[in-house]
Design a protein around this motif. Structure first.
Motif, mmCIF file in Angstrom:
data_model
loop_
_atom_site.group_PDB
_atom_site.id
_atom_site.type_symbol
_atom_site.label_atom_id
_atom_site.label_comp_id
_atom_site.label_asym_id
_atom_site.label_seq_id
_atom_site.Cartn_x
_atom_site.Cartn_y
_atom_site.Cartn_z
ATOM 1 N N UNK A 284 2.148 -0.078 -2.337
ATOM 2 C CA UNK A 284 1.391 1.181 -2.335
ATOM 3 C C UNK A 284 0.564 1.251 -1.060
ATOM 4 N N UNK A 285 0.737 2.324 -0.293
ATOM 5 C CA UNK A 285 -0.055 2.482 0.931
ATOM 6 C C UNK A 285 -1.218 3.457 0.725
ATOM 7 N N UNK A 286 -1.133 4.264 -0.343
ATOM 8 C CA UNK A 286 -2.218 5.229 -0.568
ATOM 9 C C UNK A 286 -2.006 5.893 -1.920
ATOM 10 N N UNK A 287 -3.033 6.576 -2.396
ATOM 11 C CA UNK A 287 -2.931 7.511 -3.520
ATOM 12 C C UNK A 287 -3.620 8.782 -3.070
ATOM 13 N N UNK A 288 -2.959 9.893 -3.262
ATOM 14 C CA UNK A 288 -3.587 11.132 -2.788
ATOM 15 C C UNK A 288 -3.190 12.325 -3.655
ATOM 16 N N UNK A 289 -4.039 13.338 -3.612
ATOM 17 C CA UNK A 289 -3.741 14.591 -4.302
ATOM 18 C C UNK A 289 -2.725 15.386 -3.482
ATOM 19 N N UNK A 290 -1.682 15.849 -4.142
ATOM 20 C CA UNK A 290 -0.665 16.663 -3.477
ATOM 21 C C UNK A 290 -0.514 17.956 -4.269
ATOM 22 N N UNK A 291 -0.569 19.077 -3.550
ATOM 23 C CA UNK A 291 -0.397 20.385 -4.193
ATOM 24 C C UNK A 291 1.023 20.867 -3.950
#
Length: 476
Positions: free
Chosen positions: A83-90
């Motif tokens: 895992x390189x990141x967790x982010x909100x995606x619309x």
């Protein structure tokens, strides 16, 4: 990935993409996929389901599965990545979702470069992947009115054994079913983690099950256990029944178990084990069993003259195994066992073995190591737990084939087969479904835990699926 990105060193060839293209993600074991190229989307997205994080907090990973061919839910490619990141995606419909972000090499038109991918369920979409503008490097241009500007790939790879060969080595989530903190358990954890896998030791007795048709589950300490890529059962003799029930539950879920519940059960039931070996014409000492005390004389007569072995059906590590050197001694032992209402076998004593036996360690249908065990002074039993000694031994072709046939009869992926060298060929004493690793590793000098993980890594590779008539239209 370094070698692949070197393709772009110097001045890369200009690359034109249409609004839809064929590509592959070799790091994930996805050799052919159709993707929508969308410059309006910032990030790239990969269709994934059963998404679960695992591993340590300092190096978290995510495991997930992919249906690379639309409409073919029977084709499942398991994947894992850091895992390189967790982010909100619309998304395009305005819905915002928190997604895991991974990095993988993209291969398209003979060129490779690293891209970031978010993981999300795209089962309602016509393509299993969206290629966003962040993935489009400088020399790439998009022709929005064109389709498939780069060479076409084929889904045929998913219908052949090539799919297993294309699968990369990936981080696995493995469970060891064990109640003991012993050498074998520690070696399995140590070896698995050294390969980048996540290995969890699960106390079998503390597991409990939700048994239903739609969503069978295994729970532990108040929580549902996650999906494992593989389970290594090391079920103690005292909890064989419950331990095999837990193993059977994992099998129901679809988890690969190194040793299946039926094989473990059969190996622990000494009477059934001998009947099973007899059915497969595997050499063993002459064995007899009776329930009625009136049959003692006939029972001994079936096996032959003294000395005889009297063995409890529930015996382990040499406990409950008695050498009766005379007929009278044999009758006394049998009467004592019957008085305790214990089930037992009477077995031929192989004199020429001289207190020695051979343990063959079989993994995935191959004898990977063998050792000769010699009993302690004055003890006919050669178990290492009872003071016996062991050293590496060279086995014959017949002994090797016997060990393999015995393991195959029980359907075990890992087994310790104990043989006696008799005047008329090898005779199987026992097939052990939870063999200890310490004695065989030290005697043979071989990395048995490593060989077991080699086999597990091969077993959990994806399987090809049959081609359907509708697949041709899906590729068009």
């Amino acid at each position: 990935m370094t070698d692949q990105t070197d393709t772009l060193s110097g001045a890369p060839e200009p690359l034109t993409l249409g609004w839809e293209e064929w590509l592959s993600l070799p790091n994930l074991g996805l050799p052919a996929m159709r993707a929508k190229v969308d410059t309006g989307a910032k990030t790239s997205a990969l269709h994934a389901f059963d998404i679960e994080s695992f591993g340590s907090a300092t190096r978290p990973r995510v495991r997930f599965t992919v249906h690379p061919i639309p409409g073919r839910e029977d084709l499942i490619i398991p994947c894992s990545a850091e895992i390189v990141d967790r982010r909100d995606v619309t998304s395009s419909n305005g819905e915002t979702e928190m997604r895991y972000v991974i990095e993988s090499a993209l291969s398209i038109g003979g060129q490779y470069w690293p891209i970031e991918l978010t993981l999300t369920d795209r089962r309602t979409m016509n393509t299993r992947m969206l290629l966003g503008r962040q993935a489009l490097i400088e020399h790439v241009t998009v022709s929005p009115n064109d389709r498939f500007c780069q060479p076409k790939l084929s889904y045929d790879v998913y219908h052949s054994t090539k799919i297993a060969q294309a699968a990369p080595r990936r981080a696995l989530r493995v469970a060891v079913l064990s109640r003991e903190d012993n050498y074998s358990t520690r070696r399995l954890v140590e070896e698995g983690e050294s390969r980048g896998h996540s290995v969890e030791v699960i106390d079998t007795a503390r597991c409990y099950m939700a048994i239903n048709a739609l969503a069978p589950e295994v729970h532990y300490d108040g929580k549902r256990l996650p999906r494992y890529d593989a389970v290594i059962p090391r079920i103690g003799a005292s909890i064989t029944s419950y331990g095999t029930a837990i193993t059977r539950q994992f099998e129901t879920i679809g988890t690969y178990c190194v040793n299946g519940s039926q094989g473990i059960t059969a190996s622990r039931d000494k009477l059934y084990a001998h009947q099973l070996m007899a059915k497969h014409k595997i050499g063993m000492p002459i064995t007899a069993f009776a329930s009625s005390p009136k049959d003692t004389g006939n029972l001994m007569g079936l096996v032959g003259s003294a000395p005889l072995i009297v063995k409890l059906l529930e015996s382990t590590q040499g406990k409950g195994v008695v050498l009766a050197e005379t007929k009278k001694a044999a009758e006394s032992v049998i009467d004592a066992f019957r008085g305790l209402k214990a089930n037992f076998l009477v077995q031929q004593f192989v004199k020429e073995a001289a207190g020695e036996d051979i343990r063959c360690l079989v993994i995935d249908g191959k004898v990977v190591a063998s050792m000769k065990r010699t009993g302690a002074e004055g003890d006919f039993r050669s178990n290492l737990h009872r003071g016996g000694t062991a050293k590496a031994v060279r086995i014959t072709k017949e002994e090797r084939e016997t060990a393999i046939r015995a393991t195959r009869a029980f359907g075990l992926g890992l087994a310790g087969v104990d043989l006696l060298r008799s005047s008329d060929g090898p005779k199987v004493l026992e097939v052990n479904s939870s063999p200890g690793l310490e004695g065989i590793e030290k005697a043979s000098g071989k990395d048995i835990a490593g060989l077991l993980f080699d086999a597990i890594e091969m077993k959990v590779r994806p399987n090809p699926v049959r081609r359907r008539k509708t697949d041709s239209s899906i590729e068009a």
